[in-house]
Design a protein around this motif. Structure first.
Motif, PDB file in Angstrom:
ATOM      1  N   ALA A   1       0.835  -1.217  -0.134  1.00  0.00           N
ATOM      2  CA  ALA A   1       0.127  -0.078  -0.017  1.00  0.00           C
ATOM      3  C   ALA A   1       1.006   1.258  -0.111  1.00  0.00           C
ATOM      4  CB  ALA A   1      -1.110  -0.131   1.171  1.00  0.00           C
ATOM      5  N   GLU A   2       1.946   1.164   0.919  1.00  0.00           N
ATOM      6  CA  GLU A   2       2.927   2.480   0.794  1.00  0.00           C
ATOM      7  C   GLU A   2       3.437   2.696  -0.473  1.00  0.00           C
ATOM      8  OE1 GLU A   2       5.236   3.129   4.561  1.00  0.00           O
ATOM      9  OE2 GLU A   2       5.033   0.891   4.455  1.00  0.00           O
ATOM     10  N   ARG A   3       3.883   1.490  -1.253  1.00  0.00           N
ATOM     11  CA  ARG A   3       4.448   1.724  -2.447  1.00  0.00           C
ATOM     12  C   ARG A   3       3.532   2.248  -3.518  1.00  0.00           C
ATOM     13  NH1 ARG A   3       6.076  -2.908  -2.935  1.00  0.00           N
ATOM     14  NH2 ARG A   3       8.503  -2.679  -2.589  1.00  0.00           N
ATOM     15  N   ARG A   4       2.138   1.578  -3.581  1.00  0.00           N
ATOM     16  CA  ARG A   4       1.175   2.417  -4.595  1.00  0.00           C
ATOM     17  C   ARG A   4       0.880   3.658  -4.143  1.00  0.00           C
ATOM     18  NH1 ARG A   4      -1.674  -2.191  -2.610  1.00  0.00           N
ATOM     19  NH2 ARG A   4      -3.039  -0.946  -1.475  1.00  0.00           N
ATOM     20  N   ASN A   5       0.977   4.322  -2.890  1.00  0.00           N
ATOM     21  CA  ASN A   5       0.534   5.518  -2.277  1.00  0.00           C
ATOM     22  C   ASN A   5       1.509   6.522  -2.427  1.00  0.00           C
ATOM     23  OD1 ASN A   5      -2.327   4.662  -1.938  1.00  0.00           O
ATOM     24  ND2 ASN A   5      -1.699   4.098   0.205  1.00  0.00           N
ATOM     25  N   ILE A   6       2.658   6.376  -2.483  1.00  0.00           N
ATOM     26  CA  ILE A   6       3.647   7.518  -2.547  1.00  0.00           C
ATOM     27  C   ILE A   6       3.405   8.554  -3.594  1.00  0.00           C
ATOM     28  CG2 ILE A   6       6.167   7.796  -3.213  1.00  0.00           C
ATOM     29  CD1 ILE A   6       7.107   5.311  -2.047  1.00  0.00           C
ATOM     30  N   SER A   7       3.018   8.017  -4.828  1.00  0.00           N
ATOM     31  CA  SER A   7       2.515   9.022  -5.787  1.00  0.00           C
ATOM     32  C   SER A   7       1.465   9.909  -5.633  1.00  0.00           C
ATOM     33  CB  SER A   7       2.456   8.639  -7.205  1.00  0.00           C
ATOM     34  OG  SER A   7       1.390   7.541  -7.285  1.00  0.00           O
ATOM     35  N   HIS A   8       0.740   9.595  -4.611  1.00  0.00           N
ATOM     36  CA  HIS A   8      -0.443  10.268  -4.204  1.00  0.00           C
ATOM     37  C   HIS A   8      -0.141  11.125  -2.872  1.00  0.00           C
ATOM     38  CE1 HIS A   8      -2.647   8.194  -7.103  1.00  0.00           C
ATOM     39  NE2 HIS A   8      -2.503   6.809  -6.809  1.00  0.00           N
ATOM     40  N   TYR A   9       0.205  10.267  -2.035  1.00  0.00           N
ATOM     41  CA  TYR A   9       0.473  10.938  -0.571  1.00  0.00           C
ATOM     42  C   TYR A   9       1.915  11.716  -0.325  1.00  0.00           C
ATOM     43  CZ  TYR A   9      -3.834   8.332  -0.124  1.00  0.00           C
ATOM     44  OH  TYR A   9      -4.853   7.746  -0.291  1.00  0.00           O
ATOM     45  N   GLY A  10       2.791  10.971  -1.102  1.00  0.00           N
ATOM     46  CA  GLY A  10       4.099  11.380  -0.635  1.00  0.00           C
ATOM     47  C   GLY A  10       4.854  10.710   0.417  1.00  0.00           C
ATOM     48  N   PHE A  11       6.003  11.302   0.749  1.00  0.00           N
ATOM     49  CA  PHE A  11       6.527  10.448   1.900  1.00  0.00           C
ATOM     50  C   PHE A  11       6.255  11.156   3.140  1.00  0.00           C
ATOM     51  CE2 PHE A  11       9.235  10.048  -1.963  1.00  0.00           C
ATOM     52  CZ  PHE A  11       9.364   8.715  -1.813  1.00  0.00           C
ATOM     53  N   GLY A  12       6.313  10.083   4.344  1.00  0.00           N
ATOM     54  CA  GLY A  12       6.143  10.767   5.543  1.00  0.00           C
ATOM     55  C   GLY A  12       4.937  10.186   6.549  1.00  0.00           C
ATOM     56  N   VAL A  13       4.829  10.615   7.636  1.00  0.00           N
ATOM     57  CA  VAL A  13       3.675  10.258   8.584  1.00  0.00           C
ATOM     58  C   VAL A  13       2.219  10.094   8.111  1.00  0.00           C
ATOM     59  CG1 VAL A  13       2.798  10.388  10.847  1.00  0.00           C
ATOM     60  CG2 VAL A  13       5.034  10.633  10.640  1.00  0.00           C
ATOM     61  N   LYS A  14       1.923  11.072   7.255  1.00  0.00           N
ATOM     62  CA  LYS A  14       0.449  11.363   6.728  1.00  0.00           C
ATOM     63  C   LYS A  14       0.302  10.019   5.727  1.00  0.00           C
ATOM     64  CE  LYS A  14       0.164  15.903   7.953  1.00  0.00           C
ATOM     65  NZ  LYS A  14       0.252  17.208   7.445  1.00  0.00           N
ATOM     66  N   GLY A  15       1.168  10.037   4.953  1.00  0.00           N
ATOM     67  CA  GLY A  15       1.103   8.799   3.770  1.00  0.00           C
ATOM     68  C   GLY A  15       0.968   7.550   4.530  1.00  0.00           C
ATOM     69  N   PHE A  16       1.784   7.297   5.647  1.00  0.00           N
ATOM     70  CA  PHE A  16       2.087   6.182   6.363  1.00  0.00           C
ATOM     71  C   PHE A  16       0.564   5.786   7.035  1.00  0.00           C
ATOM     72  CE2 PHE A  16       3.526   3.976  10.332  1.00  0.00           C
ATOM     73  CZ  PHE A  16       3.828   2.869   9.594  1.00  0.00           C
ATOM     74  N   THR A  17       0.034   6.843   7.600  1.00  0.00           N
ATOM     75  CA  THR A  17      -1.113   6.683   8.483  1.00  0.00           C
ATOM     76  C   THR A  17      -2.211   5.938   7.583  1.00  0.00           C
ATOM     77  OG1 THR A  17      -0.414   8.099   9.842  1.00  0.00           O
ATOM     78  CG2 THR A  17      -2.695   7.753   9.933  1.00  0.00           C
ATOM     79  N   LEU A  18      -2.349   6.898   6.388  1.00  0.00           N
ATOM     80  CA  LEU A  18      -3.389   6.501   5.204  1.00  0.00           C
ATOM     81  C   LEU A  18      -3.233   5.120   4.852  1.00  0.00           C
ATOM     82  CD1 LEU A  18      -3.778   9.964   3.428  1.00  0.00           C
ATOM     83  CD2 LEU A  18      -5.290   8.941   5.050  1.00  0.00           C
ATOM     84  N   SER A  19      -1.866   4.931   4.502  1.00  0.00           N
ATOM     85  CA  SER A  19      -1.676   3.384   4.053  1.00  0.00           C
ATOM     86  C   SER A  19      -2.240   2.361   5.042  1.00  0.00           C
ATOM     87  CB  SER A  19      -0.141   3.361   3.572  1.00  0.00           C
ATOM     88  OG  SER A  19       0.170   3.969   2.507  1.00  0.00           O
ATOM     89  N   MET A  20      -1.977   2.612   6.510  1.00  0.00           N
ATOM     90  CA  MET A  20      -2.106   1.559   7.317  1.00  0.00           C
ATOM     91  C   MET A  20      -3.943   1.623   7.258  1.00  0.00           C
ATOM     92  SD  MET A  20       0.124   2.053  10.996  1.00  0.00           S
ATOM     93  CE  MET A  20      -0.300   4.043  11.054  1.00  0.00           C
ATOM     94  N   ILE A  21      -4.554   2.845   7.250  1.00  0.00           N
ATOM     95  CA  ILE A  21      -6.016   2.936   7.210  1.00  0.00           C
ATOM     96  C   ILE A  21      -6.557   1.987   5.989  1.00  0.00           C
ATOM     97  CG2 ILE A  21      -8.070   3.895   7.022  1.00  0.00           C
ATOM     98  CD1 ILE A  21      -6.655   6.194   8.568  1.00  0.00           C
ATOM     99  N   GLU A  22      -5.970   2.041   4.873  1.00  0.00           N
ATOM    100  CA  GLU A  22      -6.353   1.383   3.669  1.00  0.00           C
ATOM    101  C   GLU A  22      -5.918  -0.096   3.940  1.00  0.00           C
ATOM    102  OE1 GLU A  22      -4.306   1.156  -0.725  1.00  0.00           O
ATOM    103  OE2 GLU A  22      -4.693   3.000   0.051  1.00  0.00           O
TER     104      GLU A  22
END
Length: 240
Positions: free
Chosen positions: A53-74
């Motif tokens: 999920a993190e790999r998929r979402n980098i282009s959408h959310y970028g790097f960092g805590v917020k993207g990590f949190t959204l990836s955990m929820i997903e």
């Protein structure tokens, strides 16, 4: 070709970062324990789904805590097939907020190394991630006044390094970038024409792994930051 500008990565080069992510992921795994399907491979399955999920979402959310949190929820929603309750999602969100207020813990030799080089070279902090969080960590680190410039970027590429070292020095060919990530700190800097110095950290995010360019003349690896000033002095003597 003398080195005039030195770039430093921030997370896991100057201060601890990945261990905060590891602790949060362990909490996530515990919170999700009863919602992982019986035929799945437990925590390992959850970790694989999260990194995907993190790999998929980098282009959408970028790097960092917020993207990590959204990836955990997903990941929680996907792995549980929608069964995860709102209380667990709220717990994940709370863990993400806690990460954004976690105290900054400098790595050994970080301050001494920056102080030793400050005034002799132009020092530039080049880090990627969430703007507000990175600014917070820099302010709390107490190192901000020692840098001549700070670049918080969406990603680290040869083009980013080319522009940064032209803006804050005499070009990448006269620059050196030190960091814990081969993928982000070392290889793209070398491709831009500069020196890439790898300072390994015990914990490095899986998406930052890459083969070391061991045979490249502008690659070096050091055991820790304390030996960086000596390396730079040696490069100056060699006229590199």
């Amino acid at each position: 070709m003398q080195i005039s500008t030195i770039g430093f990565d921030a997370d896991d080069t100057l201060w601890h970062n990945e261990r905060v992510f590891a602790l949060t992921q362990a909490h996530f795994t515990q919170a999700m324990a009863e919602y992982i399907p019986q035929d799945a491979q437990g925590p390992d399955h959850l970790a694989e789904r999260l990194i995907a999920a993190e790999r998929r979402n980098i282009s959408h959310y970028g790097f960092g805590v917020k993207g990590f949190t959204l990836s955990m929820i997903e990941t929680a929603i996907e792995v549980s097939e929608g069964r995860v309750p709102a209380s667990v999602l709220a717990e994940i969100l709370a863990a993400g907020r806690e990460m954004l207020s976690h105290p900054v813990d400098l790595l050994p030799h970080a301050r001494a190394t920056i102080e030793a080089l400050s005034g002799q070279y132009r020092l530039v902090l080049i880090t990627k991630g969430d703007l507000i969080d990175q600014e917070r960590k820099l302010a709390q680190s107490g190192l901000g006044d020692l840098f001549d410039a700070v670049e918080i970027v969406s990603d680290k590429t040869p083009e980013i390094y080319t522009r940064a070292f032209e803006r804050h020095g005499s070009g990448a060919s006269n620059g050196l970038m030190a960091g814990n990530s081969l993928k982000s700190d070392v290889i793209p800097m070398i491709e831009a024409g500069g020196w890439g110095v790898h300072i390994p950290h015990d914990l490095t995010w899986a998406l930052e792994h890459a083969p070391a360019p061991l045979n490249h003349p502008r690659f070096a690896q050091l055991p820790d930051l304390s030996t960086l000033p000596a390396l730079i002095q040696q490069l100056a003597r060699d006229g590199t």
